[in-house]
Design a protein around this motif. Structure first.
Motif, PDB file in Angstrom:
ATOM      1  N   SER A 221      21.274  33.135  63.543  1.00 22.01           N
ATOM      2  CA  SER A 221      21.731  31.193  62.698  1.00 22.01           C
ATOM      3  C   SER A 221      22.423  30.972  62.194  1.00 22.01           C
ATOM      4  N   VAL A 222      22.814  31.564  60.932  1.00 23.63           N
ATOM      5  CA  VAL A 222      24.169  31.542  59.739  1.00 23.63           C
ATOM      6  C   VAL A 222      25.475  31.514  60.360  1.00 23.63           C
ATOM      7  N   SER A 223      25.780  31.824  62.357  1.00 25.26           N
ATOM      8  CA  SER A 223      27.224  31.519  63.421  1.00 25.26           C
ATOM      9  C   SER A 223      27.691  30.345  62.556  1.00 25.26           C
ATOM     10  N   SER A 224      29.138  30.722  62.083  1.00 23.15           N
ATOM     11  CA  SER A 224      30.126  29.392  61.797  1.00 23.15           C
ATOM     12  C   SER A 224      30.827  29.206  62.112  1.00 23.15           C
ATOM     13  N   LEU A 225      32.334  28.407  62.256  1.00 24.81           N
ATOM     14  CA  LEU A 225      33.140  28.655  62.599  1.00 24.81           C
ATOM     15  C   LEU A 225      33.866  27.356  62.110  1.00 24.81           C
ATOM     16  N   TRP A 226      35.457  27.908  61.837  1.00 20.02           N
ATOM     17  CA  TRP A 226      36.859  26.784  61.678  1.00 20.02           C
ATOM     18  C   TRP A 226      37.263  26.476  62.586  1.00 20.02           C
ATOM     19  N   ASP A 227      37.581  24.629  62.992  1.00 15.30           N
ATOM     20  CA  ASP A 227      38.320  24.837  63.567  1.00 15.30           C
ATOM     21  C   ASP A 227      38.868  23.902  63.329  1.00 15.30           C
ATOM     22  N   PRO A 228      40.596  24.448  62.419  1.00 14.23           N
ATOM     23  CA  PRO A 228      41.244  22.866  61.198  1.00 14.23           C
ATOM     24  C   PRO A 228      41.984  22.246  62.718  1.00 14.23           C
ATOM     25  N   HIS A 229      41.924  22.288  63.907  1.00 15.36           N
ATOM     26  CA  HIS A 229      41.843  20.943  64.444  1.00 15.36           C
ATOM     27  C   HIS A 229      40.974  20.010  64.472  1.00 15.36           C
ATOM     28  N   THR A 230      39.859  19.947  64.447  1.00 12.13           N
ATOM     29  CA  THR A 230      39.239  18.849  64.353  1.00 12.13           C
ATOM     30  C   THR A 230      38.823  19.192  63.001  1.00 12.13           C
ATOM     31  N   GLY A 231      38.776  19.788  61.865  1.00 12.69           N
ATOM     32  CA  GLY A 231      38.868  19.282  60.478  1.00 12.69           C
ATOM     33  C   GLY A 231      37.213  20.240  60.412  1.00 12.69           C
ATOM     34  N   ARG A 232      36.908  20.899  61.432  1.00 10.54           N
ATOM     35  CA  ARG A 232      35.235  21.743  60.977  1.00 10.54           C
ATOM     36  C   ARG A 232      35.373  23.205  60.259  1.00 10.54           C
ATOM     37  N   VAL A 233      34.649  22.913  59.256  1.00 20.35           N
ATOM     38  CA  VAL A 233      34.781  24.334  58.638  1.00 20.35           C
ATOM     39  C   VAL A 233      33.073  23.845  58.261  1.00 20.35           C
ATOM     40  N   ASP A 234      32.477  25.164  59.085  1.00 17.19           N
ATOM     41  CA  ASP A 234      30.656  25.194  58.650  1.00 17.19           C
ATOM     42  C   ASP A 234      30.306  25.278  57.545  1.00 17.19           C
ATOM     43  N   GLY A 235      29.311  25.211  57.015  1.00 19.96           N
ATOM     44  CA  GLY A 235      28.829  25.894  55.858  1.00 19.96           C
ATOM     45  C   GLY A 235      27.181  26.024  56.091  1.00 19.96           C
ATOM     46  N   GLY A 236      26.792  26.806  54.522  1.00 16.61           N
ATOM     47  CA  GLY A 236      25.500  27.805  55.648  1.00 16.61           C
ATOM     48  C   GLY A 236      24.861  28.632  54.058  1.00 16.61           C
ATOM     49  N   PRO A 237      24.672  30.107  55.004  1.00 13.62           N
ATOM     50  CA  PRO A 237      24.152  30.649  54.290  1.00 13.62           C
ATOM     51  C   PRO A 237      25.189  32.373  54.263  1.00 13.62           C
ATOM     52  N   PRO A 238      25.265  32.641  52.708  1.00 14.91           N
ATOM     53  CA  PRO A 238      27.020  33.406  53.156  1.00 14.91           C
ATOM     54  C   PRO A 238      27.267  34.331  53.808  1.00 14.91           C
ATOM     55  N   LEU A 239      28.093  34.978  54.359  1.00 12.49           N
ATOM     56  CA  LEU A 239      28.165  35.368  55.617  1.00 12.49           C
ATOM     57  C   LEU A 239      29.398  36.666  55.157  1.00 12.49           C
ATOM     58  N   GLY A 240      29.442  38.061  56.162  1.00 13.41           N
ATOM     59  CA  GLY A 240      30.100  38.714  56.124  1.00 13.41           C
ATOM     60  C   GLY A 240      32.080  39.254  56.821  1.00 13.41           C
ATOM     61  N   PRO A 241      32.023  40.106  57.543  1.00 10.75           N
ATOM     62  CA  PRO A 241      33.532  40.041  58.205  1.00 10.75           C
ATOM     63  C   PRO A 241      33.009  38.848  58.380  1.00 10.75           C
ATOM     64  N   LEU A 242      34.653  38.915  58.885  1.00  6.90           N
ATOM     65  CA  LEU A 242      34.913  36.974  59.236  1.00  6.90           C
ATOM     66  C   LEU A 242      36.163  37.197  60.346  1.00  6.90           C
ATOM     67  N   ILE A 243      36.471  36.286  61.582  1.00  4.85           N
ATOM     68  CA  ILE A 243      37.466  36.983  62.466  1.00  4.85           C
ATOM     69  C   ILE A 243      38.216  36.151  62.785  1.00  4.85           C
ATOM     70  N   VAL A 244      39.838  36.014  62.623  1.00  5.86           N
ATOM     71  CA  VAL A 244      40.520  34.722  62.143  1.00  5.86           C
ATOM     72  C   VAL A 244      41.669  34.713  63.254  1.00  5.86           C
ATOM     73  N   VAL A 245      41.710  34.064  64.479  1.00  2.00           N
ATOM     74  CA  VAL A 245      42.817  33.891  65.083  1.00  2.00           C
ATOM     75  C   VAL A 245      44.053  33.267  64.545  1.00  2.00           C
ATOM     76  N   GLU A 246      44.733  34.074  64.833  1.00  3.21           N
ATOM     77  CA  GLU A 246      46.049  32.418  64.543  1.00  3.21           C
ATOM     78  C   GLU A 246      47.195  32.478  65.202  1.00  3.21           C
ATOM     79  N   LYS A 247      48.300  31.754  64.958  1.00  2.00           N
ATOM     80  CA  LYS A 247      48.988  30.888  65.898  1.00  2.00           C
ATOM     81  C   LYS A 247      49.818  31.969  65.943  1.00  2.00           C
ATOM     82  N   ARG A 248      50.556  32.691  66.887  1.00  2.00           N
ATOM     83  CA  ARG A 248      51.787  33.748  67.053  1.00  2.00           C
ATOM     84  C   ARG A 248      52.729  32.960  66.410  1.00  2.00           C
ATOM     85  N   HIS A 249      53.432  33.645  65.713  1.00  2.00           N
ATOM     86  CA  HIS A 249      55.295  33.051  65.533  1.00  2.00           C
ATOM     87  C   HIS A 249      55.980  32.960  66.717  1.00  2.00           C
ATOM     88  N   LYS A 250      56.688  31.841  66.588  1.00  2.00           N
ATOM     89  CA  LYS A 250      57.883  31.310  67.734  1.00  2.00           C
ATOM     90  C   LYS A 250      59.070  31.933  67.630  1.00  2.00           C
TER      91      LYS A 250
END
Length: 253
Positions: A221-250
């Motif tokens: 139920s606490v599932s959350s997503l941050w999608d910078p492309h659309t400006g989406r940053v989900d809120g809700g109950p406190p979270l724990g570990p976060l998985i961050v996917v970043e763009k590779r440096h060219k």
């Protein structure tokens, strides 16, 4: 869920030039049967993956918005981020957790109640551009070198092409859920449901549509997503570990 708010050609065919098409955003809308989903792809050729709890000298972030604020200008590197991995009341992991090569919690194969202990559970881990989902028992038996990142959650959704043995095709328990699976090309598929979904249907999406032989439930139920492309940053109950996917440096030309 809440959310923040052909170019000119030369004379000859051999001199024609075309503007390089912009890269596709990593996250897109999808639907499986009657349930809307958001599907995000991490491609080793374009992205890196890491896990994070909080600043090195502080408590866990507990939200994706806190992570975004803390990154400052570095936030522009983020392709997307999700929560992933079981945690206690303080936001600390209760299963295997490795951040930047440092193990912060050992593998947890204890019996207990709740989704995490619905065996088999599993680990999402990786080093460099190689990312893997394994059951916890398989991880213990076959992985003898510490990865750069790792987070344990459960239950497994798909195991070697088969649904978790405790799942029905479409059971009565329906909640928001997010999960991750890795396909045969090595791409990590992160999916978050935008409406309640059963474990069985969620697992079948990974198996039948995304063709991931192994997939892992990350949270409910606490599932959350941050999608910078659309400006989406989900809120809700406190979270724990976060998985961050970043763009590779060219590399610069």
């Amino acid at each position: 869920m809440a959310a923040l708010t052909l170019v000119g050609c030369g004379r000859g065919r051999d001199t024609a030039s075309a503007q390089e098409a912009p890269p596709q955003p990593p996250c897109s809308s999808a639907k499986f049967e009657d349930v809307p989903l958001t599907h995000c792809i991490a491609d080793p050729a374009q992205h890196t993956v890491r896990v994070v709890l909080g600043p090195s000298d502080g408590s866990p972030y507990r939200s994706l918005s806190e992570l975004a604020v803390s990154l400052g200008e570095k936030a522009e590197r983020v392709a997307f981020a999700v929560n992933g991995g079981m945690f206690d009341a303080e936001g600390m992991p209760i299963g295997y957790y490795v951040e930047n090569g440092e193990r912060r919690h050992t593998l947890n194969r204890n019996e207990g109640w709740g989704n995490f202990h619905l065996q088999p559970n599993g680990v999402f881990y990786g080093s460099g551009g190689t990312w893997v989902v394994r059951t916890s028992d398989d991880f213990a038996a076959k992985v003898d070198k510490r990865p750069e990142f790792g987070t344990q959650s459960g239950p497994m959704l798909v195991i070697e092409g088969r649904l978790h043995p405790r799942f029905d095709e479409d059971g009565p328990s329906r909640k928001l859920r997010n999960g991750v699976g890795v396909d045969k090309k090595g791409r990590a598929h992160f999916v978050i449901s935008e409406a309640p979904i059963s474990f069985g249907k969620f697992a079948r999406y990974f198996r039948d549509e995304l063709k991931t032989p192994n997939a892992l439930f990350l949270d409910g139920s606490v599932s959350s997503l941050w999608d910078p492309h659309t400006g989406r940053v989900d809120g809700g109950p406190p979270l724990g570990p976060l998985i961050v996917v970043e763009k590779r440096h060219k590399a610069k030309p």
